[in-house]
Design a protein around this motif. Sequence first.
Motif, PDB file in Angstrom:
ATOM      1  N   ALA A 153      39.947  68.939  58.165  1.00 31.50           N
ATOM      2  CA  ALA A 153      38.831  69.568  58.874  1.00 31.50           C
ATOM      3  C   ALA A 153      38.913  69.294  60.373  1.00 31.50           C
ATOM      4  CB  ALA A 153      37.498  69.066  58.308  1.00 31.50           C
ATOM      5  N   ALA A 154      39.268  68.079  60.751  1.00 32.24           N
ATOM      6  CA  ALA A 154      39.390  67.733  62.169  1.00 32.24           C
ATOM      7  C   ALA A 154      40.481  68.567  62.830  1.00 32.24           C
ATOM      8  CB  ALA A 154      39.684  66.244  62.329  1.00 32.24           C
ATOM      9  N   ARG A 155      41.567  68.757  62.125  1.00 28.69           N
ATOM     10  CA  ARG A 155      42.661  69.572  62.682  1.00 28.69           C
ATOM     11  C   ARG A 155      42.229  71.027  62.831  1.00 28.69           C
ATOM     12  NH1 ARG A 155      47.403  66.918  59.052  1.00 28.69           N
ATOM     13  NH2 ARG A 155      47.826  65.158  60.418  1.00 28.69           N
ATOM     14  N   SER A 156      41.587  71.570  61.799  1.00 34.20           N
ATOM     15  CA  SER A 156      41.213  72.987  61.857  1.00 34.20           C
ATOM     16  C   SER A 156      40.100  73.236  62.873  1.00 34.20           C
ATOM     17  CB  SER A 156      40.803  73.503  60.477  1.00 34.20           C
ATOM     18  OG  SER A 156      39.573  72.956  60.075  1.00 34.20           O
ATOM     19  N   GLN A 157      39.225  72.257  63.064  1.00 39.85           N
ATOM     20  CA  GLN A 157      38.134  72.404  64.023  1.00 39.85           C
ATOM     21  C   GLN A 157      38.521  71.927  65.427  1.00 39.85           C
ATOM     22  OE1 GLN A 157      34.698  70.317  62.465  1.00 39.85           O
ATOM     23  NE2 GLN A 157      34.979  71.235  60.454  1.00 39.85           N
ATOM     24  N   VAL A 158      39.680  71.282  65.518  1.00 37.13           N
ATOM     25  CA  VAL A 158      40.134  70.682  66.761  1.00 37.13           C
ATOM     26  C   VAL A 158      39.012  69.819  67.346  1.00 37.13           C
ATOM     27  CG1 VAL A 158      41.293  71.050  68.960  1.00 37.13           C
ATOM     28  CG2 VAL A 158      41.566  72.725  67.140  1.00 37.13           C
ATOM     29  N   GLY A 159      38.534  68.913  66.497  1.00 40.74           N
ATOM     30  CA  GLY A 159      37.454  68.027  66.917  1.00 40.74           C
ATOM     31  C   GLY A 159      37.414  66.775  66.043  1.00 40.74           C
ATOM     32  N   ALA A 160      36.721  65.792  66.530  1.00 43.08           N
ATOM     33  CA  ALA A 160      36.665  64.504  65.837  1.00 43.08           C
ATOM     34  C   ALA A 160      35.455  64.340  64.922  1.00 43.08           C
ATOM     35  CB  ALA A 160      36.673  63.377  66.860  1.00 43.08           C
ATOM     36  N   ALA A 161      34.541  65.298  64.909  1.00 41.68           N
ATOM     37  CA  ALA A 161      33.312  65.159  64.126  1.00 41.68           C
ATOM     38  C   ALA A 161      33.574  64.861  62.645  1.00 41.68           C
ATOM     39  CB  ALA A 161      32.437  66.398  64.282  1.00 41.68           C
ATOM     40  N   PRO A 162      34.521  65.526  61.989  1.00 38.15           N
ATOM     41  CA  PRO A 162      34.757  65.199  60.581  1.00 38.15           C
ATOM     42  C   PRO A 162      35.211  63.751  60.364  1.00 38.15           C
ATOM     43  CG  PRO A 162      35.698  67.336  61.092  1.00 38.15           C
ATOM     44  CD  PRO A 162      35.281  66.704  62.395  1.00 38.15           C
ATOM     45  N   MET A 163      35.981  63.241  61.294  1.00 38.08           N
ATOM     46  CA  MET A 163      36.432  61.848  61.169  1.00 38.08           C
ATOM     47  C   MET A 163      35.277  60.881  61.417  1.00 38.08           C
ATOM     48  SD  MET A 163      39.471  62.184  60.149  1.00 38.08           S
ATOM     49  CE  MET A 163      39.949  60.478  60.142  1.00 38.08           C
ATOM     50  N   ARG A 164      34.403  61.213  62.353  1.00 33.46           N
ATOM     51  CA  ARG A 164      33.227  60.363  62.599  1.00 33.46           C
ATOM     52  C   ARG A 164      32.326  60.330  61.371  1.00 33.46           C
ATOM     53  NH1 ARG A 164      33.464  62.700  67.840  1.00 33.46           N
ATOM     54  NH2 ARG A 164      31.878  64.210  67.255  1.00 33.46           N
ATOM     55  N   ARG A 165      32.127  61.489  60.730  1.00 29.53           N
ATOM     56  CA  ARG A 165      31.312  61.530  59.506  1.00 29.53           C
ATOM     57  C   ARG A 165      31.947  60.700  58.403  1.00 29.53           C
ATOM     58  NH1 ARG A 165      30.576  66.878  61.253  1.00 29.53           N
ATOM     59  NH2 ARG A 165      32.268  67.610  59.940  1.00 29.53           N
ATOM     60  N   LEU A 166      33.263  60.802  58.263  1.00 24.93           N
ATOM     61  CA  LEU A 166      33.986  60.010  57.256  1.00 24.93           C
ATOM     62  C   LEU A 166      33.778  58.518  57.498  1.00 24.93           C
ATOM     63  CD1 LEU A 166      36.345  59.828  55.001  1.00 24.93           C
ATOM     64  CD2 LEU A 166      37.768  59.369  56.995  1.00 24.93           C
ATOM     65  N   LEU A 167      33.940  58.098  58.730  1.00 27.10           N
ATOM     66  CA  LEU A 167      33.792  56.674  59.044  1.00 27.10           C
ATOM     67  C   LEU A 167      32.376  56.181  58.813  1.00 27.10           C
ATOM     68  CD1 LEU A 167      36.053  56.425  62.195  1.00 27.10           C
ATOM     69  CD2 LEU A 167      36.548  55.645  59.871  1.00 27.10           C
ATOM     70  N   ARG A 168      31.370  56.970  59.176  1.00 21.06           N
ATOM     71  CA  ARG A 168      29.976  56.562  58.931  1.00 21.06           C
ATOM     72  C   ARG A 168      29.698  56.460  57.431  1.00 21.06           C
ATOM     73  NH1 ARG A 168      28.773  60.181  63.269  1.00 21.06           N
ATOM     74  NH2 ARG A 168      28.271  61.766  61.742  1.00 21.06           N
ATOM     75  N   ARG A 169      30.140  57.470  56.682  1.00 18.79           N
ATOM     76  CA  ARG A 169      29.899  57.489  55.232  1.00 18.79           C
ATOM     77  C   ARG A 169      30.539  56.291  54.553  1.00 18.79           C
ATOM     78  NH1 ARG A 169      31.009  62.503  54.373  1.00 18.79           N
ATOM     79  NH2 ARG A 169      33.228  62.246  54.075  1.00 18.79           N
ATOM     80  N   TRP A 170      31.784  55.988  54.912  1.00 14.42           N
ATOM     81  CA  TRP A 170      32.477  54.891  54.251  1.00 14.42           C
ATOM     82  C   TRP A 170      32.054  53.529  54.797  1.00 14.42           C
ATOM     83  CZ3 TRP A 170      34.537  54.869  49.652  1.00 14.42           C
ATOM     84  CH2 TRP A 170      34.764  56.100  49.061  1.00 14.42           C
TER      85      TRP A 170
END
Length: 96
Positions: A21-38
């Motif tokens: 998702a981060a690659r397709s959106q060219v953004g870090a938001a999906p990775m930030r959500r992953l880190l918060r969730r985990w």
Amino acid sequence: MRIAPNQVAAFDADRTAAVEAARSQVGAAPMRRLLRRWALTVAIERVPAPAARLSEWETRAGQVEELAEGRAIAAEVAAIRAEAAAEAGIDGRTAG
């Protein structure tokens, strides 16, 4: 000490999806959500008593027939998650 070894496959799947998702959106938001969730998951799972209580409440939530009981269970789950979020240094409202 290993925390939640039974969730490694779920973490790997979430991580793979977040990277894609981060690659397709060219953004870090999906990775930030992953880190918060985990981070929330680790904060909960690293202390057995709250983790067990959360599991019990989540199981009971699937069996609720009364609105008042459902609200009480939701409040207990929210309290456990809020305490874990505070410990992890994240906003629990956005981690899940």
